[in-house]
Write a protein that holds these residues in place. Sequence first.
Motif, mmCIF file in Angstrom:
data_model
loop_
_atom_site.group_PDB
_atom_site.id
_atom_site.type_symbol
_atom_site.label_atom_id
_atom_site.label_comp_id
_atom_site.label_asym_id
_atom_site.label_seq_id
_atom_site.Cartn_x
_atom_site.Cartn_y
_atom_site.Cartn_z
ATOM 1 N N LEU A 49 -68.330 15.301 -18.562
ATOM 2 C CA LEU A 49 -67.569 15.047 -17.338
ATOM 3 C C LEU A 49 -66.097 15.358 -17.537
ATOM 4 O O LEU A 49 -65.423 15.871 -16.659
ATOM 5 C CB LEU A 49 -67.721 13.583 -16.931
ATOM 6 N N TYR A 77 -70.186 15.768 -7.932
ATOM 7 C CA TYR A 77 -71.037 14.603 -7.791
ATOM 8 C C TYR A 77 -72.483 15.072 -7.679
ATOM 9 O O TYR A 77 -72.771 16.080 -7.047
ATOM 10 C CB TYR A 77 -70.607 13.835 -6.545
ATOM 11 N N GLY A 78 -73.403 14.346 -8.307
ATOM 12 C CA GLY A 78 -74.775 14.825 -8.466
ATOM 13 C C GLY A 78 -75.672 14.742 -7.249
ATOM 14 O O GLY A 78 -76.762 15.274 -7.263
ATOM 15 N N ARG A 79 -75.236 14.094 -6.197
ATOM 16 C CA ARG A 79 -76.089 14.036 -5.004
ATOM 17 C C ARG A 79 -75.542 14.996 -3.963
ATOM 18 O O ARG A 79 -74.362 15.013 -3.679
ATOM 19 C CB ARG A 79 -76.133 12.630 -4.428
ATOM 20 N N MET A 80 -76.443 15.783 -3.388
ATOM 21 C CA MET A 80 -76.011 16.764 -2.396
ATOM 22 C C MET A 80 -76.987 16.782 -1.226
ATOM 23 O O MET A 80 -78.187 16.567 -1.401
ATOM 24 C CB MET A 80 -75.974 18.156 -3.002
ATOM 25 N N LEU A 94 -70.851 10.987 1.611
ATOM 26 C CA LEU A 94 -70.541 10.562 0.246
ATOM 27 C C LEU A 94 -70.064 11.738 -0.605
ATOM 28 O O LEU A 94 -69.149 11.608 -1.414
ATOM 29 C CB LEU A 94 -71.819 9.974 -0.363
ATOM 30 N N ASP A 154 -72.514 9.047 -17.829
ATOM 31 C CA ASP A 154 -73.319 10.103 -17.220
ATOM 32 C C ASP A 154 -74.167 9.557 -16.074
ATOM 33 O O ASP A 154 -74.708 8.466 -16.164
ATOM 34 C CB ASP A 154 -74.250 10.708 -18.274
ATOM 35 N N TYR A 214 -81.388 6.687 -9.506
ATOM 36 C CA TYR A 214 -80.189 7.461 -9.826
ATOM 37 C C TYR A 214 -79.129 6.468 -10.261
ATOM 38 O O TYR A 214 -78.725 5.611 -9.474
ATOM 39 C CB TYR A 214 -79.728 8.257 -8.601
ATOM 40 N N ASN A 232 -72.421 3.715 -4.043
ATOM 41 C CA ASN A 232 -71.923 5.094 -4.090
ATOM 42 C C ASN A 232 -73.050 6.097 -4.313
ATOM 43 O O ASN A 232 -72.925 7.010 -5.127
ATOM 44 C CB ASN A 232 -70.891 5.247 -5.205
ATOM 45 N N GLY A 233 -74.143 5.887 -3.596
ATOM 46 C CA GLY A 233 -75.241 6.839 -3.696
ATOM 47 C C GLY A 233 -76.218 6.542 -4.813
ATOM 48 O O GLY A 233 -77.233 7.201 -4.922
ATOM 49 N N MET A 234 -75.912 5.588 -5.681
ATOM 50 C CA MET A 234 -76.830 5.259 -6.766
ATOM 51 C C MET A 234 -77.874 4.266 -6.270
ATOM 52 O O MET A 234 -77.693 3.611 -5.254
ATOM 53 C CB MET A 234 -76.060 4.681 -7.948
ATOM 54 N N ILE A 283 -84.063 6.453 -5.332
ATOM 55 C CA ILE A 283 -84.112 7.667 -4.523
ATOM 56 C C ILE A 283 -85.406 7.621 -3.733
ATOM 57 O O ILE A 283 -86.396 7.060 -4.190
ATOM 58 C CB ILE A 283 -84.076 8.934 -5.407
ATOM 59 N N ILE A 323 -80.596 17.406 -2.537
ATOM 60 C CA ILE A 323 -80.817 17.571 -3.972
ATOM 61 C C ILE A 323 -80.116 16.434 -4.716
ATOM 62 O O ILE A 323 -79.036 16.006 -4.309
ATOM 63 C CB ILE A 323 -80.245 18.907 -4.509
ATOM 64 N N VAL A 324 -80.726 15.974 -5.793
ATOM 65 C CA VAL A 324 -80.051 15.047 -6.704
ATOM 66 C C VAL A 324 -80.133 15.644 -8.105
ATOM 67 O O VAL A 324 -81.208 16.028 -8.560
ATOM 68 C CB VAL A 324 -80.702 13.649 -6.686
ATOM 69 N N PHE A 325 -78.980 15.750 -8.755
ATOM 70 C CA PHE A 325 -78.927 16.294 -10.112
ATOM 71 C C PHE A 325 -78.670 15.155 -11.092
ATOM 72 O O PHE A 325 -77.729 14.390 -10.918
ATOM 73 C CB PHE A 325 -77.778 17.295 -10.258
#
Lengths: 160, 275
Positions: free
Chosen positions: A65, A72-75, A87, B115, B164, B188-190, B193, B229-231
């Motif tokens: 990072l 950011y990992g969510r798209m 977000l 991470d 996530y 925050n999106g975590m 999923i 998508i989630v990376f």
Amino acid sequence: MAAERKTKLSKNLLRMKFMQRGLDSETKKQLEEEEKKIIGEEHWYLDLPALTEKESFIIEEQSFLLCEDLLYGRMSFRGFNPEVEKLMLQMNAKNKAEVVEDKTEEVDVSDEEMARRYETLVGTIGKKFAKKRDRANYEEDENGDVKLIKAKKMFLKPQD
Amino acid sequence: MAEAAAVAAESLAGGRARAARTVLNQVVLPGEELLLPEQEDAEGPGGGGERPLRLNAGARSRVRVVCGPGLRRCGDRLLVTKCGRLRHKEPGSGSGGGVYWVDSQQKRYVPVKGDHVIGIVTAKSGDIFKVDVGGSEPASLSYLAFEGATKRNRPNVQVGDLIYGQFVVANKDMEPEMVCIDSCGRANGMGVIGHDGLLFKVTLGLIRKLLAPDCEIIQEVGKLYPLEIVFGMNGRIWVKAKTIQQTLILANILEACEHMTTDQRKQIFSRLAES
């Protein structure tokens, strides 16, 4: 005679608190030294050379990072998940904070209009907070705006 | 590339440290030693001592250098632990020597603090969940580490769910620990999923390539159709689109991207846009 009696007193007795006052300085010192010796022998320490801590100039960091400015990992694209899209903007904006700040905010209401609006509000809100006695001083004009009529109270000279 | 590897092997056989500045974007091998700019100055170009300099000069002004993944500090020496290209980033502001790291290809994930990863819940035991993240050991995840969770209000997480989350504890001696909230207590999106969608694995290098700020692949993919998508930095990608067919196409594109040239990719995207 006196000296003989002094020697008879044991060291343990001389070390006691109430005996300390009467002692002369030389015996006091002697006793103190002996005490230190006892403490020193009981005290343990590591027989090692003093550690010299060197300041390190290389900092280890195992995260990518910091190295690569990863997103950011969510798209979400084309409105599939509006929550994530919001977000995404928010999280990815951190990198480009300066760019966003440069944009001047578009104004819905001009300053002048704002001032004009508040001008009339002063009376309306003023009336709300006025006491019952003062409320009579507020009057509505032809536009429906409430205005304060200044009527200063003062003594009137009585007529004879 | 082959040439670079040969050079690297040669220098390694020679057993002398190379200056980090001269091998930038070249292949470095594990066990190799690198010299930072200050160290090479002190040694001099034709210095009799071939050994790298240890810090004993005392009052020499030195800058702080960050060594990223693939490098290890050993006293005052900088050692390479992974095979790959050496990268460098200039410091963002003020003084400092910037960041050095090795851009390597690998499939095995090693948990790193901070991470964001995708994990699979494998067990529920008492007040923690065990989450498989692809590392050597499953990570633990407290049921309190979700947004809005309290002792009375447990999060609805079942075995087999996808999570996530972010690592808060990750080192070689301890069990890694995940959370699904940030330091302010927001998700925050975590979190969990969605239950459908498709999860697949790619190499760790591809994840970084796709998450780069100016990645063309993602920009092109985003124009195709509505999708999500989630990376995960652990090499897992979760995709979802409106139909199963679209989801599969998406997964195949992302997987294939690793070994495609730009022209090949553009061809495929144009073909997809037509259909």
